[in-house]
Structure formats: C-alpha cells, structure tokens
Write a protein that holds these residues in place. Sequence first.
Motif, PDB file in Angstrom:
ATOM      1  N   ASP A  76     -35.583 -32.390  -5.737  1.00  0.00           N
ATOM      2  CA  ASP A  76     -36.081 -33.646  -6.300  1.00  0.00           C
ATOM      3  C   ASP A  76     -36.831 -33.408  -7.608  1.00  0.00           C
ATOM      4  OD1 ASP A  76     -34.965 -35.002  -4.225  1.00  0.00           O
ATOM      5  OD2 ASP A  76     -36.837 -35.391  -3.144  1.00  0.00           O
ATOM      6  N   SER A  80     -36.081 -35.202 -11.181  1.00  0.00           N
ATOM      7  CA  SER A  80     -37.125 -35.841 -11.987  1.00  0.00           C
ATOM      8  C   SER A  80     -37.112 -35.307 -13.413  1.00  0.00           C
ATOM      9  CB  SER A  80     -38.505 -35.605 -11.354  1.00  0.00           C
ATOM     10  OG  SER A  80     -38.619 -36.265 -10.113  1.00  0.00           O
ATOM     11  N   GLU A  83     -34.258 -36.795 -15.307  1.00  0.00           N
ATOM     12  CA  GLU A  83     -34.544 -38.178 -15.686  1.00  0.00           C
ATOM     13  C   GLU A  83     -35.770 -38.299 -16.584  1.00  0.00           C
ATOM     14  OE1 GLU A  83     -34.957 -40.258 -12.029  1.00  0.00           O
ATOM     15  OE2 GLU A  83     -32.903 -39.870 -11.371  1.00  0.00           O
ATOM     16  N   ARG A  85     -38.915 -38.248 -15.823  1.00  0.00           N
ATOM     17  CA  ARG A  85     -39.814 -39.259 -15.285  1.00  0.00           C
ATOM     18  C   ARG A  85     -40.686 -38.681 -14.180  1.00  0.00           C
ATOM     19  NH1 ARG A  85     -39.133 -43.879 -11.602  1.00  0.00           N
ATOM     20  NH2 ARG A  85     -36.981 -43.230 -11.193  1.00  0.00           N
ATOM     21  N   SER A  86     -42.002 -38.696 -14.405  1.00  0.00           N
ATOM     22  CA  SER A  86     -42.933 -38.301 -13.359  1.00  0.00           C
ATOM     23  C   SER A  86     -42.980 -39.409 -12.314  1.00  0.00           C
ATOM     24  CB  SER A  86     -44.331 -38.069 -13.944  1.00  0.00           C
ATOM     25  OG  SER A  86     -44.316 -37.023 -14.891  1.00  0.00           O
ATOM     26  N   ARG A  87     -43.239 -39.040 -11.059  1.00  0.00           N
ATOM     27  CA  ARG A  87     -43.223 -40.047  -9.998  1.00  0.00           C
ATOM     28  C   ARG A  87     -43.954 -39.568  -8.750  1.00  0.00           C
ATOM     29  NH1 ARG A  87     -36.913 -40.365  -9.081  1.00  0.00           N
ATOM     30  NH2 ARG A  87     -36.971 -39.770 -11.249  1.00  0.00           N
ATOM     31  N   ARG A  89     -43.571 -39.535  -4.662  1.00  0.00           N
ATOM     32  CA  ARG A  89     -42.556 -39.682  -3.627  1.00  0.00           C
ATOM     33  C   ARG A  89     -43.180 -39.369  -2.269  1.00  0.00           C
ATOM     34  NH1 ARG A  89     -36.692 -37.953  -5.864  1.00  0.00           N
ATOM     35  NH2 ARG A  89     -36.181 -39.277  -4.089  1.00  0.00           N
ATOM     36  N   VAL A 114     -43.646 -34.193 -14.566  1.00  0.00           N
ATOM     37  CA  VAL A 114     -42.592 -33.615 -15.388  1.00  0.00           C
ATOM     38  C   VAL A 114     -43.170 -33.071 -16.693  1.00  0.00           C
ATOM     39  CG1 VAL A 114     -40.505 -34.135 -16.709  1.00  0.00           C
ATOM     40  CG2 VAL A 114     -40.795 -35.073 -14.409  1.00  0.00           C
TER      41      VAL A 114
END
Length: 283
Positions: A76, A80, A83, A85-87, A89, A114
């Motif tokens: 994952d 990320s 993409e 993009r920090s997120r 989860r 990221v």
Amino acid sequence: MWGSPLSPLIMDPLTLPSVLGLATEAQQRGEGAVVVTVVADRSSKRLSPGTRLFVHEAGTSLGKIDADLDPILTSDAQQSLLERRSRLRSYRFTAGGVESVRTQGGDVDVFFEVLSRPPRLVVAGAGHIAAPLARIAKLLDYRVTVLDDRPEYANRERFPHADDILVGPYRETLARVALDSDTYIVLVTRGHVHDQACLEEVIEAQVAYIGMIGSKRRVRTVMQHAKENGYDVAKLHHVHAPIGLDIGAHTPAEIAVAIMAEIINVRRGGRAASLALGERLNV
C-alpha cells in the motif's frame, strides 16, 4: 531508477532520527519513499503508536511493525507513492489474514507519509539560457542534468550547482540519461539539427514534459522533419514549443524564468498561457 535501493537491513525499532536520516538519504539519491506510522491500535497485538516502517519506492522496507501487517503495508505504501498522495488507512486482522477497511474502521490505523522523489530537469544545451535555467531549477529543488558536446560550455565552472554535467554528442549522450515520469526535458541546443536529434531521442519517453526553444519557423521545421522521419504526430503536438510561458521574456535570465514557470505550470496543473504552438502545428 536514479540510484541503488537502500540496504535491506531491519532496524527495529525505527526511531524518528533514523527515519529522518533515511528520508534525507533517499532525497539526495533522487528517490521516493514512504514513512508508514502506526497512529492507533485497537487490536490485541498492542502495537505502539509511533511504530514505523520505511518503504523505498523499489519495495525495500526498513523497520518492523507486525509480521502479518508489514507485507500489505509495503504494498500500500508503494501504491501511495505511485499516486503521490499521503493518507490514513485502517486494517482489520481476520482469520484469513489482514484486510484494508474504511478509515478508522479497523483494528489498526496507519498513516502513509509520501516523500516524493525530487523532479529532475534535463537540459540539452549548455549555452546562455542554460546557465540561469540551471540556477533557478536548483533553487526550486530540482535535480539538474546539463549536457552539451562542447566541454568549454558544459563544465563545473559554468554550472557549479548542477547535479550532473555530461559532455558528448547530443543524441548519444541524452540516450544514456535515465528518463521517467518525474523528468522534465528542455532542449536549448545551438541549432535545429541538434534540437531535432534530441527531440527524436526523447519523444517516445514517458516523461512529464518536453520543451524546445526556437522561433515558430524553426519549431515547424523541426516538427515537419520529425513527422517525415515517422514520429507520432500526436506526441509531437504535446511538445512545448516554442518553450515557456508568454511573459514577454527577452534576456537569457527572463527566458529561463519563462521556461521554469511553464514547467511549474505543467507540474502543478496551472492555467497560465503558454507560447507552445500545440495543435496549431501544421504537421
């Protein structure tokens, strides 16, 4: 890839100072990475908030969170990074393994930070525009590569801050440069013959940007020759030529500003007016 992967050593636990050191090292090598951090744990595993995993873009991981969780976190993290993009989860432990669920709906919440690799500027031509262009790009944290077939132009004295200075025939030298989706290419050679050779070398590459200097007449000539040589017209239409934003630039430094402004415009999705002929090219 611009450098070799980080060492696959397991650092347990992965402390904040060590993470900062790894992040600095990755940036210096021109590589991306993701810092994976446990935010909350509601499971019986009793994972400590702040436990970290450092995942390199090639999939090498440093540190350890949980033997069952680490493989999916690594996968994952790479997604990320792809993409950019920090997120946050969330994951649930099941009899069959680990599954990703809605945010904060699982047993463990994890934040993916990221650290994108720095963008790279490749400048073909080391003339009067290239010098201020390289300085501005470094100020904007780009990795800068300058190449030319003249050692009296492509040298450390003229480009003290460039990361790489390459000397050799334009097309052959450009062919040795690693290109990817974070690469921005600027063609500012001393003649349309060299521009065309460089353009034909990179037109099929999956790069973020290709820009070529020159008058409208010179641009049309290069594009027409490239078309006659069998290159895809649709891809030629995406070349930013004449290069730069329409700010009325005249001096080499002003032209360099216009070029970097256009690159920022492309990278950030801006809406500023470009000088490029684009679909108006009669090729």
